[in-house]
Design a protein around this motif. Sequence first.
Motif, PDB file in Angstrom:
ATOM      1  N   ASP A 199      -4.076  -9.700   3.213  1.00  0.00           N
ATOM      2  CA  ASP A 199      -4.722  -8.403   3.226  1.00  0.00           C
ATOM      3  C   ASP A 199      -5.165  -8.024   4.465  1.00  0.00           C
ATOM      4  O   ASP A 199      -6.020  -6.785   4.430  1.00  0.00           O
ATOM      5  CB  ASP A 199      -5.930  -8.340   2.232  1.00  0.00           C
ATOM      6  N   TYR A 258       0.714  -1.029   0.000  1.00  0.00           N
ATOM      7  CA  TYR A 258      -0.038   0.080   0.054  1.00  0.00           C
ATOM      8  C   TYR A 258       0.912   1.331   0.111  1.00  0.00           C
ATOM      9  O   TYR A 258       1.878   1.329   0.616  1.00  0.00           O
ATOM     10  CB  TYR A 258      -0.870  -0.004   1.285  1.00  0.00           C
ATOM     11  N   ARG A 262      -5.378  -3.774   5.796  1.00  0.00           N
ATOM     12  CA  ARG A 262      -6.710  -2.932   5.498  1.00  0.00           C
ATOM     13  C   ARG A 262      -7.100  -2.587   6.720  1.00  0.00           C
ATOM     14  O   ARG A 262      -7.746  -1.521   6.887  1.00  0.00           O
ATOM     15  CB  ARG A 262      -7.909  -3.838   4.794  1.00  0.00           C
TER      16      ARG A 262
END
Length: 90
Positions: A85, A46, A88
């Motif tokens: 993931d 990210y 997040r």
Amino acid sequence: MKKLLFILIVLGTMSCNITQLYEPKFTLGMEESEFKHLNRYATKVYGDQNGVVIYRTYNEVTEAYKFFLFEKQKLVKFQEGAYKDDYRFF
């Protein structure tokens, strides 16, 4: 017999190096460039225009992910996760 024992000891110690776990090297507050240099297997997952960057590492033996949050090129937060993931939820 002594040679055989010596060979077995050498092979035994060499096999220990094969099963090493990859653990990332880091300290809170470290520079992003230093982190990338020490942890070449870290993946950038990210990044935004505000200077927030997140890197992820994975340990195949423990099947664990570790996430590293950088703000303005300084490590400010570390978190572990079970899924790739989970960053997040920072």
